[in-house]
Structures are given as structure tokens and as C-alpha cells.
Design a protein around this motif. Structure first.
Motif, PDB file in Angstrom:
ATOM      1  N   UNK A  49      41.651  27.391  12.788  1.00 36.66           N
ATOM      2  CA  UNK A  49      42.904  27.052  12.107  1.00 36.66           C
ATOM      3  C   UNK A  49      43.846  28.177  12.507  1.00 36.66           C
ATOM      4  N   UNK A  50      43.412  29.416  12.901  1.00 37.30           N
ATOM      5  CA  UNK A  50      44.427  30.552  13.146  1.00 37.30           C
ATOM      6  C   UNK A  50      44.827  29.979  14.262  1.00 37.30           C
ATOM      7  N   UNK A  51      44.165  29.819  15.505  1.00 37.08           N
ATOM      8  CA  UNK A  51      44.530  29.280  16.700  1.00 37.08           C
ATOM      9  C   UNK A  51      45.702  28.247  16.620  1.00 37.08           C
ATOM     10  N   UNK A  52      45.249  27.274  16.037  1.00 34.23           N
ATOM     11  CA  UNK A  52      46.076  25.872  15.713  1.00 34.23           C
ATOM     12  C   UNK A  52      47.487  26.613  15.247  1.00 34.23           C
ATOM     13  N   UNK A  53      47.175  27.194  14.004  1.00 34.42           N
ATOM     14  CA  UNK A  53      48.591  27.803  13.263  1.00 34.42           C
ATOM     15  C   UNK A  53      49.378  28.276  14.310  1.00 34.42           C
ATOM     16  N   UNK A  54      48.536  29.393  15.206  1.00 33.70           N
ATOM     17  CA  UNK A  54      49.623  30.097  16.130  1.00 33.70           C
ATOM     18  C   UNK A  54      50.156  29.213  17.328  1.00 33.70           C
ATOM     19  N   UNK A  55      49.321  28.152  17.712  1.00 37.92           N
ATOM     20  CA  UNK A  55      49.708  27.407  18.712  1.00 37.92           C
ATOM     21  C   UNK A  55      51.043  26.463  18.012  1.00 37.92           C
ATOM     22  N   UNK A  56      50.777  25.941  16.937  1.00 40.88           N
ATOM     23  CA  UNK A  56      51.823  25.054  16.542  1.00 40.88           C
ATOM     24  C   UNK A  56      53.004  25.846  16.325  1.00 40.88           C
TER      25      UNK A  56
END
Lengths: 567, 128
Positions: A385-392
Motif C-alpha cells: 500500500x505504501x508503494x501504491x500510495x507513493x506511485x499514485x
């Protein structure tokens, strides 16, 4: 009388002398008979024969004595030799016995001090020996175990298994290793047994010696190590997959590609799990589903932030048993409403997604079968989720920057730089496809007076409303740009001169009726003047065609404004 | 009529009709081992190896050497003769024969006779 007869017959004197010689041991003495052949001659002959016998007996006796002495000497020598050999043998035997005793003592000490369990058992299943360690494990002394059978010391099944292994050694005559488990009051124990045949001189298996070692701790360590290795492999796979997902996210150009990458990654790392990615809408009052995967999603498609406990707490919220746990409202409402259509998940996770100190959404994961894995999977879900949040967040930033670099901030239309790039691209495409490109250049009539009369804020309001109007009434592939000040350019790919002119006429007519408000008050209507040119009819490059459109616009202004002039 | 008759300077030997073999030593003979073996060889050649009673006329014999006595008392002689009658006459011959019987101790039936007829009669008991 006798002397008279002796004097008369000298043979008598001869006999007397002869007897005297015999008495002295002279057995070789002989007499000579006369020719008379009378009784005295017979005596003489008889005495001679007697002497012969005595001599023979004497010689035989001497011979026998010598032989006996010789035999005694030989026998004595033999006996002395045998005695010496016996002494040597006794000494050697004593030494051997001492060596054996020392060896036995050494092995006994070794066996008794060993932690390993050592025993010897015969073919009749009777224990011949059991060391202290082994006996102590049975709460017996070594003496108490002698003569007992395995069945008397162990549970029937264990004793039978042990005997089956021992029987193999009796049958094969070779060592045999076996591992077994037994259940003791302290719990299950792993035992490693080395079974060794003890042979007779003829090579038959007399008994079997067993050396048993408790390898429970070793086994437990092995199992822990194997579990650690499995865990490390799983984590390594997760890290690899996380990296792969990171690559996919980093190379995604837009949100759709990001969502596809997220879906693919979760299906790989959370097989048999279902999930939904929610993002805040523009007004940040609702969370909306942007992508979902798996068969069942027991959560609402849209819900308010306060309906998710993870968002309220600002950290992960986990329910391992949905039948007893407190559910988020977006889950409880959905499962309650559809309890006949699908069962509630066994457990679920909500992971809030934070980027740059801002909550941008939440990740919802549910499992129908593995609720006990929720805790183990939570770190991975959080990392993802951290990676996704950062990517988004990066994607949003990228889009914002891109928009800022190509858009006019006041009207939201493309800026002049983007227009120039687009002209070159569209003209090249038109050349390849042998199409035309329509160019409309227009501006707001008397805009300076408008500003002077109503102020620049009102002028900006006009420009903003005009921008919104243009975006609403043109095709997606049309490129609408604020060229400079109140001047605009429209690029219409694959548009003929006639189409371009009609579009300009349409726009001119529609804008005449456009109502613009500023601070709640309607502003005056305004008109537009248009110059139209078409590539490649009016030039082979952007500068030439734009100049032609600009000149047509100038003519429209000269001819009285609120009109369309074709170059 | 006698059969298988043999004569030498020291003895003569023959088989009587009744089957008894007679060995008669010449006067004044001193019996040595060689003479003993010679006379025994003749005896066995006459009997053909069959056990036969033997009459020994020792009335005039002068002396019997010890090894000759032992030869006559040997197992070989006991296998060849079934019985021996020692015919003696003079004191000397009686002494010699008695000594042979009591000291040398022959292995087959042996008796002293001072009458040849009595000896023959006794020997006939041993004819097969």
C-alpha cells in the motif's frame, strides 16, 4: 666231605668258583662241561644256561633302565618345556585378561557416562544390558531392566516398532539406522537409533546393540530452520514481487496502468484473496473503487471515510474473525445486505494509504479461507500500500506538473508552447495520411474596453467561461489553445476548409449567446472574430499557416468584427 | 616208510607214516641259532606249512645256545608245529629240556619224554 669230593672231581671246584663269580655279578662267567655227560656236566650246562639268562636279563634290565632314564630325561625335558610354555601362556592369558578387563572397564565407563541410551538385546527379546542413562529415562536402575522385554518397558506399539527394526539386524546381520518418535510425559521425542549386530565367532548374530540418541532438539532446530528458510524464501519472493510491482508502477504512464499493475501484483502475492483499492474522490468526501480483484468483494463500492476504521484510526485495521470482530461499516453494510448472495469473508484488512502526509485512499483485502494468515500478510499488504500510495502520488504530481506545463492556468486550455508542439506533430501526421488540418485563430472583440469597464477580474471571468465553453463544444482530438491574451487558436485535425469554417461560424454564433457572470452579476455579451486557414492549402509549415490565419483574423477585425474570414 | 627225509652232518629229519615229523640231532651237537633256523626251514618244507606234530630227539645233544632256545619258543615255530615232544635220555639232555620248558617257555604244547613210543603216542593226538 665236600672238600673230599671237590678234591676228587675238580668240576665241583669249577662250579663253586662259577657261583662265586655269579654272586659278584659276573654274568659272563661260563663253565666247560666234560665229556662224561653225567649229572655234574648237566649241572654245569644248566648253570651256563642260567648264567646266560641272567646276563640277558641283566643286559635287558640295563637297557631298560637306560631307556627309562632316557625317557625320564626326555619326559622331564618335555615337562619342563611344557611347564615353561604353560607359564608363558598363563602370563599371556593373565595379560590378555587384564587387557580385556581394562577394555571392559573402559567401555563400561564410557557406556555408563554416555548421555546416549545404550542397550543390548538377544533374540528372545530380552534385554541383556541397559546403561544408566537409558534406564533412568524409564525411571529404573540398569539392573532392573536386565531380562525384561521391550513390551514390558514401552507401550505396545512403540515396542513392536523397535523390535521390527532390531529384527532386521538379526536377519541381515548388518548395522541398521532408524529414526523414531515416542511419546513421553514430556511430549513427543525424536530418537535416532544405531542398531549394531554382535556376532559369535562363527559369524552368527548373537545379540543386537542399540545406541539411541534423543535428537528432539536437533529436529526442532531443523524444523525451525526449515520454517525460517521457508519464511525467508517467501519474503524473498515477496520482495522480488514488490520490486516487480514497483517497476510496473514506476513505468506506468497513467492511473489505469497503475491500477492494472496493482491488480496483477495482488493476485500474485495474495492468491485466493479478494481486494479493492479505494481512492478519495475530488471533493475528498467519498472513497470510490478504482480497481478490484478476486471473486468476492464484501465491501461497498463507495463509502464515506468515517465508515472505515482504518481511515479513522490512521493505521491498519484487521478483523480475523468476521463472525465475532467489529466490522467497518463499509463491510458490515454490504455483507448484511447481501448475506444470502455470498458469505461474509473469514477475515479482512483495511490499510490506509498515505502519501506526502496526505491520506489518498485505502486498500481493502479479504480472505475466505486463511484468516490466520492475516497477521503474517499484514506487513506485505502495508508495504504494497505504501508503494501504491507513493506511485499514485507521484503519478498525480507528474500529471499536475505536466498539466501545468502545457495548460493555461486561467482557462484550463492548452498554452502556446503546447500549441506549437501540436502543430508540428499534427502537420506531420497529416502529411503521412494526406489529410488536412484546420486552423482557427480568434479573439474577443473589444476585450480591452471590457477590461477597462469591468476590471481585470471580470475579464478573467470571461476568459475562464470561454475556456469552459470551448472544452465543452469541441471534439477530444481537437486542440484548443490560449495563444496570447484574449487570442485563441483551434487546431482541428483531419478537418477540411469548409468544416473548419463551419466550426468557426458555429462558435461565433454560440458565443454571442453565452452568459457570463462575475460576482453574481451578469456581464455584457461579447463577440468573437475568426481567421481560418487550412494546412497544407495555406502553407507547408506551422509558421506560414498561422500567419495566414492571423492575417485573416486581422481582416475580420478590419471588416467590422464578429465574423469569420477565410485566408 | 618215511617221507620227506633230510639228513645233514648235524641232524636228520623225516615224516613218519603216521604223519609225525621226527628231528633227530646227531651226537655231541651244540645247537646254535643257525642250526635251529636250518632245521626249522627243513621242517616247514616237509610239512608244506601245515601244522604238524614234531618229535625232537635230543638224547645226545650237547648244548642249546640261548638265541636258539628263544627261536624254538618263537611265534613262528608255534605257527608251524602243533605240538613238540622232547625225547631225552641223559641227565644232560634232561637238564637242557627242562631248562627250555621252565625258563624259555615255548608257546605251543611241549612235553618231555624218555620213551620215544610214548612221545609218538602223545603227538598223534595233535595230528589233524
Amino acid at each position: 666231605m665236600i672238600s673230599h669230593r671237590v678234591a676228587k672231581d675238580p668240576r665241583l671246584q669249577q662250579i663253586i668258583d662259577f657261583l662265586a663269580r655269579l654272586a659278584r655279578g659276573d654274568f659272563e662267567a661260563r663253565m666247560t662241561p666234560s665229556d662224561r655227560g653225567d649229572g655234574i656236566d648237566a649241572i654245569i650246562v644248566g648253570q651256563n644256561m642260567l648264567a646266560e639268562e641272567l646276563q640277558a636279563s641283566f643286559e635287558a634290565l640295563h637297557g631298560a633302565r637306560d631307556e627309562l632314564e632316557q625317557r625320564v630325561m626326555e619326559r622331564t625335558a618335555d615337562l619342563e618345556k611344557a611347564n615353561e610354555e604353560l607359564k608363558t601362556e598363563i602370563a599371556e592369558r593373565k595379560q590378555a585378561e587384564e587387557t580385556v578387563r581394562e577394555s571392559q572397564e573402559r567401555y563400561r565407563t564410557l557406556a555408563e557416562s554416555a548421555q546416549d541410551h545404550i542397550f543390548i538385546i538377544d533374540r528372545e527379546r530380552h534385554l541383556q544390558y541397559m546403561n544408566s542413562s537409558s534406564a533412568a529415562s524409564l525411571r529404573l536402575s540398569p539392573k532392573e531392566t536386565i531380562g525384561k522385554t521391550l513390551a514390558e518397558l514401552f507401550p505396545a506399539q512403540v515396542a513392536e516398532r523397535q523390535w521390527n527394526a532390531i529384527q532386521r539386524v538379526f536377519d541381515a546381520g548388518k548395522p541398521f539406522a532408524v529414526q523414531d518418535t515416542i511419546v513421553s510425559p514430556e511430549g513427543a521425542r525424536w530418537l535416532d537409533a544405531q542398531l549394531i549386530p554382535l556376532l559369535t565367532k562363527s559369524g552368527e548374530v548373537r545379540s543386537v546393540m542399540g545406541i539411541t540418541r534423543d535428537i528432539t532438539e536437533l529436529k526442532q532446530a531443523e524444523e525451525k530452520l526449515a520454517a525460517k528458510v521457508t519464511e525467508l524464501e517467501r519474503r524473498n519472493n515477496e520482495i522480488t514481487s514488490l520490486n516487480e510491482m514497483g517497476d510496473l508502477l514506476q513505468t506506468s504512464l497513467d492511473a489505469e496502468e497503475v491500477y492494472a499493475a496493482i491488480k496483477q501484483s495482488f493476485q500474485k502475492l495474495f492468491p485466493d484473496w479478494s481486494g479493492t483499492l479505494y481512492m478519495f474522490n475530488a471533493s475528498r468526501n467519498l472513497l470510490e473503487t478504482v480497481t478490484a480483484w478476486g471473486e468476492v468483494a464484501s465491501s461497498e463500492d463507495i463509502f464515506a471515510p468515517e465508515e472505515c476504521r482504518a481511515l479513522r484510526r490512521g493505521r491498519v485495521y484487521q478483523v480475523e474473525d468476521t463472525s465475532t470482530g467489529v466490522l467497518c461499516q463499509h463491510v458490515a453494510r454490504k455483507t448484511k445486505a447481501a448475506e444470502d448472495d455470498f458469505p461474509a469473508p473469514a477475515g479482512y484488512l483495511c490499510v490506509p494509504m498515505m502519501a506526502k502526509s496526505e491520506t489518498i485512499g485505502t486498500l481493502y483485502l479479504e480472505t475466505a479461507r486463511d484468516p490466520e494468515q492475516l497477521s503474517a500478510k499484514q506487513p506485505l499488504a502495508t508495504a504494497m500500500s505504501e508503494q501504491i500510495a507513493l506511485a499514485l502520488a507521484n503519478l498525480r504530481l507528474h500529471e499536475t506538473l505536466k498539466r501545468q506545463s502545457i495548460r493555461d492556468p486561467l482557462t484550463g486550455l492548452f498554452n502556446r508552447r503546447y500549441m506549437e508542439e501540436s502543430l508540428g506533430r499534427e502537420f506531420s501526421r497529416a502529411v503521412r495520411k494526406q489529410h488536412t488540418v484546420g486552423i482557427i485563430m480568434f479573439d474577443i472583440d473589444h476585450f480591452k474596453n471590457f477590461n477597462d469597464t469591468h476590471g481585470h477580474d471580470a475579464g478573467d471571468a470571461v476568459l475562464q467561461d470561454l475556456g469552459a465553453f470551448l472544452q465543452k463544444h469541441f471534439r477530444g482530438e481537437d486542440i484548443i489553445c490560449r495563444y496570447v491574451g484574449e487570442e485563441f487558436v483551434l487546431i482541428l485535425p483531419d478537418a477540411s476548409l469548409d468544416d473548419t469554417r463551419k466550426r468557426a461560424e458555429f462558435l461565433r454564433e454560440e458565443v454571442r449567446h453565452l452568459d457570463v457572470y462575475h460576482r453574481g452579476k451578469p456581464l455584457n455579451k461579447f463577440t468573437l472574430s475568426f481567421g481560418v486557414a487550412v494546412f497544407p492549402d495555406r502553407g507547408n509549415d506551422a509558421e506560414t499557416v498561422l500567419r495566414a490565419a492571423d492575417q485573416a483574423l486581422y481582416r475580420a477585425k478590419q471588416e467590422g468584427r464578429d465574423r469569420v474570414v477565410v485566408a | 616208510m618215511n617221507t620227506g627225509e633230510f639228513k645233514s652232518a648235524t641232524f636228520e629229519i623225516f615224516r613218519k607214516e603216521d604223519g609225525v615229523v621226527v628231528l633227530r640231532w646227531k651226537p655231541k651237537v651244540e645247537l646254535t641259532l643257525a642250526l635251529a633256523k636250518e632245521s626249522f626251514g627243513v621242517f616247514t618244507s616237509i610239512t608244506g606249512g601245515k601244522k604238524t606234530p614234531l618229535l625232537v630227539d635230543a638224547t645226545t645233544i650237547q648244548y642249546i645256545a640261548r638265541d636258539a632256545r628263544e627261536f624254538f619258543a618263537s611265534e613262528a615255530v608255534s605257527h608251524a608245529a602243533s605240538a613238540v615232544a622232547l625225547f631225552v635220555g641223559s641227565p644232560l639232555s634232561k637238564t637242557l629240556a627242562n631248562f627250555f620248558l621252565s625258563v624259555t617257555k615255548p608257546r605251543l604244547p611241549t612235553r618231555l619224554f624218555d620213551s620215544e613210543a610214548a612221545a609218538i603216542k602223545w603227538l598223534k593226538e595233535f595230528l589233524a
